[in-house]
Scaffold this active site. Sequence first.
Site, short mmCIF file in Angstrom:
data_model
loop_
_atom_site.label_atom_id
_atom_site.label_comp_id
_atom_site.label_asym_id
_atom_site.label_seq_id
_atom_site.Cartn_x
_atom_site.Cartn_y
_atom_site.Cartn_z
N TYR A 139 -25.12 -15.68 51.12
CA TYR A 139 -25.87 -16.74 50.45
C TYR A 139 -26.10 -16.33 49.01
CZ TYR A 139 -29.18 -20.29 49.18
OH TYR A 139 -29.78 -21.35 48.53
N GLN A 201 -31.74 -24.63 54.86
CA GLN A 201 -30.74 -25.33 55.67
C GLN A 201 -29.42 -24.57 55.72
OE1 GLN A 201 -32.21 -26.51 52.91
NE2 GLN A 201 -30.86 -27.77 51.66
N ASN A 224 -34.61 -17.67 47.40
CA ASN A 224 -36.01 -17.94 47.11
C ASN A 224 -36.88 -17.69 48.35
OD1 ASN A 224 -35.71 -20.17 48.80
ND2 ASN A 224 -35.67 -21.66 47.12
N GLN A 269 -35.24 -8.35 32.91
CA GLN A 269 -35.66 -8.66 34.28
C GLN A 269 -36.70 -9.76 34.31
OE1 GLN A 269 -34.13 -7.47 37.15
NE2 GLN A 269 -32.79 -7.02 35.43
N HIS A 272 -35.57 -13.41 34.81
CA HIS A 272 -35.07 -13.85 36.11
C HIS A 272 -35.98 -14.88 36.75
CE1 HIS A 272 -31.47 -11.80 37.40
NE2 HIS A 272 -31.91 -10.64 36.99
N GLU A 337 -37.23 -1.80 42.97
CA GLU A 337 -35.84 -2.21 43.12
C GLU A 337 -34.97 -1.46 42.10
OE1 GLU A 337 -33.18 -6.33 42.93
OE2 GLU A 337 -35.21 -6.28 42.09
N HIS A 338 -35.38 -1.47 40.84
CA HIS A 338 -34.66 -0.78 39.78
C HIS A 338 -35.60 0.22 39.12
CE1 HIS A 338 -33.17 -5.07 39.74
NE2 HIS A 338 -32.08 -4.41 40.09
N ASP A 371 -26.25 -4.99 36.71
CA ASP A 371 -26.21 -6.33 37.30
C ASP A 371 -24.80 -6.90 37.33
OD1 ASP A 371 -28.81 -6.71 38.07
OD2 ASP A 371 -29.42 -7.77 36.25
N GLU A 425 -37.91 7.84 87.48
CA GLU A 425 -38.27 6.56 86.87
C GLU A 425 -38.42 5.44 87.89
OE1 GLU A 425 -36.31 7.10 82.40
OE2 GLU A 425 -35.33 5.78 83.86
N HIS A 430 -29.94 2.85 89.82
CA HIS A 430 -29.36 3.81 88.89
C HIS A 430 -29.01 5.11 89.62
CE1 HIS A 430 -30.83 1.14 85.77
NE2 HIS A 430 -30.30 1.90 84.82
#
Length: 441
Positions: A139, A201, A224, A269, A272, A337-338, A371, A425, A430
């Site tokens: 995505y 969706q 998002n 950054q 963004h 993240e960075h 990036d 057990e 088994h």
Amino acid sequence: MRIIRNAEEGRRTLLARAPLGTGELPLEVRETTFRTFGKELEPDEVVRRILRDVREDGDNAVRYYNGRIDGAQVEDLRVSDEEIRAAHDQVAPEVVEALTFAAGRIRAYHEQQLRGAFVDFQLNGLGQLTRAIQRAAIYVPGSAAPLPSTVLMCAIPARIAGVEEVYLGSPVLPDGSVPPVKLVAAEIAGVDGVFKAGGAQAIAAFAFGTETIPKVDKICGPGNLFVTLAKKQVFGEVGIDAVYGPTETMIIADESADPELVASDLLAQAEHDRLASPILLTPSHHLAEQVGAAIRRQLRDLDRNKIANEAIETRGGCVLVNDIDHAIELANEYAPEHLCLLVENASAYAMKVRNAGGLFLGENSPEAVGDYTAGPSHTMPTGGSARWSSPLGVSDFLKTVSLVNIPPEDVEELAEAARVIARAEGLGAHAASVERRLQGR
């Protein structure tokens, strides 16, 4: 840019993350929710309804939400070969050349990564087999800002891993098309099919499958809030790579740093997203003031200055630290993240970094190059998840199969111990299964 005077105050304020999905949604998002559902809903409930509708009504539900949420009427959800060919005529040759160059760098890096991803082995009847997942969806958000780089950064590692089918989901422009530059990037990356589906969706369609959009084994890529919540809700039905939040950059700088470069890296950054976190850690109050002044000057020339300024004012700023070691300590707690080290002898300090998605050393290695063209994927852990997770890579598209092929001479010893444990057990079937192997021995 606000300057916070000490680490403890910084921990309480700038370095304290809000949980994902908290806080008031922007007005336009609330208006879209009301227009779509007839009332305001919490984001989790919005996602639940979209997932339910796509599961039950397939393509029709995807088309409906494309129209209601993205304002685009789309009949054919799959991008045609003709649209992909036409895209090449709409993208400048220098952009195609740059994307091809970036793809080569990304491919070369991940080919090296593949060599160390998983190792097949067999020893004394036991082993491990490595297999690529069969079908993956990528995505990639953005229509006005189409992010072709993210197509490359997500799809190429899947191809290097050996995924048989790689598909792309994308929001569409108001005319119902996918941005041409994104289609060109998909072709360069070797994507098998592009689908006109955005938001929750798209995640639902790839998780459950529709008449047009295939069900996949794993969904990867950023998005998002609604995309992120959808990935969380479908996990278990399909695999996901990670839960991504707004982008984060933390810069550690000393007196040797150029304040203009520090400011430009923070703004790179900040533009963004209004929710981006551009953070500076420095022991130098003088540098902090210089960077603040540079940010004010540079903001005037940015096309996305309103977004960048809001990020700087609400989520960004500077924390003054005792020294660079103290800054590294705070960075390891925050797990950005960075993480960019604009300090003297950056390589030595790099050895002290434990938690970061990506580490950028010195003024010649800006995160903005990371990036696009450095090589490692720019899809990286956010929200502190760098404490336990890694950037998207080849291993995200591989899995292992345990192999058990017990030699005859080992059966009695292994089965006897297994029988004892199974009886302890209370699992009689088994125990019986292994006891039958012991009969006649």
